[in-house]
Enzyme design. Structure first.
Site, PDB file in Angstrom:
ATOM      1  N   GLY A   1     -60.307  49.727  58.204  1.00 11.56           N
ATOM      2  CA  GLY A   1     -60.240  48.641  59.181  1.00 11.56           C
ATOM      3  C   GLY A   1     -59.934  49.153  60.569  1.00 11.56           C
TER       4      GLY A   1
ATOM      5  N   THR B   1     -53.610  52.952  61.077  1.00 11.74           N
ATOM      6  CA  THR B   1     -53.579  51.698  60.330  1.00 11.74           C
ATOM      7  C   THR B   1     -52.633  50.716  60.984  1.00 11.74           C
ATOM      8  OG1 THR B   1     -52.878  50.570  58.325  1.00 11.74           O
ATOM      9  CG2 THR B   1     -51.936  52.718  58.673  1.00 11.74           C
TER      10      THR B   1
ATOM     11  N   ASP C   1     -51.435  48.447  59.400  1.00 16.96           N
ATOM     12  CA  ASP C   1     -50.505  48.096  58.322  1.00 16.96           C
ATOM     13  C   ASP C   1     -49.243  48.957  58.313  1.00 16.96           C
ATOM     14  OD1 ASP C   1     -52.092  46.060  57.343  1.00 16.96           O
ATOM     15  OD2 ASP C   1     -53.276  47.420  56.106  1.00 16.96           O
TER      16      ASP C   1
ATOM     17  N   MET D   1     -51.472  39.632  59.007  1.00 14.16           N
ATOM     18  CA  MET D   1     -52.080  40.586  58.076  1.00 14.16           C
ATOM     19  C   MET D   1     -51.041  41.457  57.365  1.00 14.16           C
ATOM     20  SD  MET D   1     -55.572  41.947  59.914  1.00 14.16           S
ATOM     21  CE  MET D   1     -57.128  41.069  59.731  1.00 14.16           C
ATOM     22  N   GLY D   2     -51.474  42.120  56.313  1.00  8.28           N
ATOM     23  CA  GLY D   2     -50.597  42.990  55.532  1.00  8.28           C
ATOM     24  C   GLY D   2     -50.611  42.549  54.084  1.00  8.28           C
ATOM     25  N   ARG D   3     -51.481  43.162  53.316  1.00  5.77           N
ATOM     26  CA  ARG D   3     -51.663  42.729  51.931  1.00  5.77           C
ATOM     27  C   ARG D   3     -50.500  43.180  51.044  1.00  5.77           C
ATOM     28  NH1 ARG D   3     -54.691  38.565  50.308  1.00  5.77           N
ATOM     29  NH2 ARG D   3     -55.824  38.926  48.395  1.00  5.77           N
TER      30      ARG D   3
ATOM     31  N   LEU E   1     -57.993  38.846  65.365  1.00  5.10           N
ATOM     32  CA  LEU E   1     -57.459  38.958  66.725  1.00  5.10           C
ATOM     33  C   LEU E   1     -56.330  39.977  66.808  1.00  5.10           C
ATOM     34  CD1 LEU E   1     -57.253  35.097  67.268  1.00  5.10           C
ATOM     35  CD2 LEU E   1     -58.914  36.594  68.395  1.00  5.10           C
ATOM     36  N   GLN E   2     -55.465  40.008  65.785  1.00  4.68           N
ATOM     37  CA  GLN E   2     -54.292  40.876  65.823  1.00  4.68           C
ATOM     38  C   GLN E   2     -54.635  42.363  65.718  1.00  4.68           C
ATOM     39  OE1 GLN E   2     -51.916  40.161  61.993  1.00  4.68           O
ATOM     40  NE2 GLN E   2     -53.787  39.020  61.610  1.00  4.68           N
ATOM     41  N   ARG E   3     -55.788  42.677  65.164  1.00  6.49           N
ATOM     42  CA  ARG E   3     -56.076  44.104  65.009  1.00  6.49           C
ATOM     43  C   ARG E   3     -57.024  44.627  66.082  1.00  6.49           C
ATOM     44  NH1 ARG E   3     -59.811  44.558  59.497  1.00  6.49           N
ATOM     45  NH2 ARG E   3     -61.758  44.137  60.555  1.00  6.49           N
TER      46      ARG E   3
END
Lengths: 412, 412
Positions: free
Chosen positions: B15, B143, B145, B189-191, B298-300
């Site tokens: 990503g 990342t 994340d 986000m953040g699975r 949008l955040q990434r």
């Protein structure tokens, strides 16, 4: 006209914007510096604060914090969506407003908002005239929707437009990194007017924006929409779409609210917004990877992407309201007139009768929408581009926004 | 070690982030300036571009455009999510990679990505060693994340964190302007790791952020969640909640995917994301006005809110990869070590064996999450705050982002 001494009230109404507080600053600062105005009150939650006699004494605020209002999104005094009655039917509210005005010797009333707020402002103005209470009433325009009648544009629109264009450019980069293709549907605010959604075309103008744009000024046709998306996706391997939340079918029903339709296959419980729903339909139709993105509240409070032009004009509108009122004018809304100075965009204020602007709505001209109904012409770009110019020097604290912190001391 | 002359390849994988291109710039610029490196190739769509022998000759790019990569979000060379086989099971890809490496005399391979990408990088490194083809392989971390093992933090995380904190601060202003109250649920986000969602606490630290924060590091309990929200809403009249997309029940099932549950009343077709679903449940339970906001892509890709610290560190990571490889090091990933210089945050690079980082995951420490499981401790603030510092001077064109425009000339 004669000099009128007395207090003033500033109230904020309707949905927030990134620069409504800049207009409030324009009013408050100018009023505090005026010799005529004996006290400056901020109404808590707009007209509701007047009715409740909850007025903040703005002279108690730190000058530096007031200055920070220029960079603080949303309505710092609090807003409302209060529909005031027709005074001929029920004048209870008006009597109460008059009572509060008299109690605090309020002779100036500034109301900052959109269509509905100008209606409130107009009714109060007319009532005060009718009962013979001398009070100068001025509307200060505000709306991200840009749909106020008679003004070239509205404070708040440009900053939201800049947020939308910038975000589209960024998402455009992101939504095409894989070789597997993707369709991205961005939902933008604007229930009846497509000005905000059209702003996505600025991103396209600068090489990274939507392929297709749908405004509420044209009836939406799901089959045509799906054919458009499929065509672009086939040609480019990717497709980016901007849709207004207010798109509707020819019968007037909102696409976002359609319960079931043979065409679009909506048979779902209604979770998620329009973007999620359209994404679902497109996914079913194309089998492609589809993502729906709703810009939601982010677009109307994204002060970190505010246009400096918008901020300056918002302050100017507030200042003009006070200056004109002090000079003897009443019953008007401040509006903008576009011109040029040395061949460059320039904007000055003008005044419109409140009666004219109350409840009227200005939409994107049909001739600015392309024949296919899936994009805008260059007339729109020429219109919008000057408005989003300029980067404000945003006050930060540890690299995060430093918004105004008001004390909100209630007037006695 | 001896000097190794040859070409290099840089590939981007996984990503996108706001600063992955800054790392690519660090690699490309340093490699172009290196005497050892005879050609600098950018792989189209990561390892897929190597397999397809689609390599861009980076020497053909304009130096100024390359510099703009520092401020261009997403993966400019194109990314992929390609899971490479275990070479002991199927070495087809590896043979092909070797073939392409030999064809272009590639002696340096830089791979920029997250966990999965480091696995790819590691496998290629080990294969080249096994077959005795001298090629120095270096992983460059990336990342949003922030879940890569062994590094204090990852390039890309801080800019996303800053976007999240700033957006939360703005939405906070917006979501409480009316006197009628509102509950606002923001999906981040953040699975598997809650680093990004925790960043919302930075907004709270600066007076305008979520009241409640739920990370995937703790099992989610819908009843507890609803009780938390009701309590805050009752106390304050408003409530703002940040949830990670990866929150899950004790049995491991994602809340976003739960089909039906007696507790949460999910009996819907699955349109919209977690925020919309939770908003629906909260609305049913409380009767309050509730809005769900998904920060989505949008955040990434929100490079306009990038952290200058993040950009500089991302470039540094890329540069360190090349410098170390040229100096004879291979089979490592560049990582960050936090320290202090004159009492202030400082960051330097270190090297970790690829084997160690491949597929490992770093989560938010349990002791940084509060006892209630609905917030983070100040340890997190102390950790994250230095990372988001600094405002980059963003290149603009007519007040819109000016992203890098690469020619992408294919190598012969």
């Amino acid at each position: 006209m004669s000099e009128l001494k007395g207090a003033c009230i500033i109230g904020q109404s309707g949905g927030p914007t990134s620069v409504i507080n800049a207009s409030a600053y324009g009013v408050i600062r100018t009023a505090l510096d005026s010799d005529c105005i004996t006290a400056v009150y901020g109404a808590e939650h707009g007209i509701k604060g007047v009715l409740a006699d909850r007025l903040f004494d703005m002279s108690k605020e730190d000058a530096r914090e007031l200055e920070l209002l220029k960079y603080t999104p949303s309505s710092a005094l609090g807003s409302c969506r209060y529909k005031i009655a027709d005074p001929d039917v029920d004048d209870t509210d008006y009597k109460r407003i008059l009572e509060v005005f008299k109690k605090h010797d309020v002779r100036y009333f500034f109301y900052n908002g959109g269509n509905d707020s100008m209606d409130t402002c107009n009714k109060i103005s007319k009532y005060m005239q009718k009962v013979g209470y001398e009070c100068r009433v001025m509307g200060v325009p505000k709306t991200i929707d840009n749909d106020l009648y008679g003004t070239d544009h509205c404070p708040g629109y440009a900053s939201a437009a800049k947020y939308i264009a910038t975000s589209c450019m960024e998402v455009y980069q992101d939504a095409r990194v894989y070789d597997t293709g993707m369709i991205c549907i961005i939902e933008i605010m604007g229930r009846h007017a497509g000005w905000l959604t059209a702003a996505a075309a600025l991103a396209t103008e600068y090489g990274a924006g939507p392929d297709l744009i749908y405004l509420p000024e044209r009836d939406f046709d799901m089959d045509k929409f799906l054919a458009d998306v499929e065509r672009v996706y086939k040609e480019k391997g990717n497709c980016m779409v901007a849709v207004s939340e207010g798109i509707h079918y020819a019968d007037g029903s909102f696409v976002s609210e359609a319960k079931t339709s043979a065409t679009d296959g909506f048979g779902h419980a209604q979770l998620g917004g329009l973007a999620a729903r359209l994404a679902d339909v497109v996914k079913q139709k194309t089998g492609a990877k589809v993502r729906g993105i709703e810009l939601s509240l982010l677009q109307r409070c994204g002060a970190h992407l505010a246009s400096e032009t918008d901020i300056e004009e918002a302050v100017m509108a507030g200042r003009a309201a006070v200056e004109n009122a002090v000079a003897g004018i009443t019953d008007k809304m401040v509006a903008f007139e576009r011109g040029t100075v040395n061949g460059r965009y320039a904007c000055k204020t003008k005044l419109l009768p409140l009666t004219e602007v109350a409840n009227a709505e200005k939409k994107v001209p049909q001739e600015w929408i392309n024949a296919e109904g899936n994009g805008v012409t260059h007339d729109f770009i020429d219109y919008a581009l000057p408005l989003i110019q300029g980067e404000p020097k945003l006050p930060k604290e540890d690299s995060l926004p430093r918004f105004a912190r008001l004390k909100k001391v209630l007037a006695k």
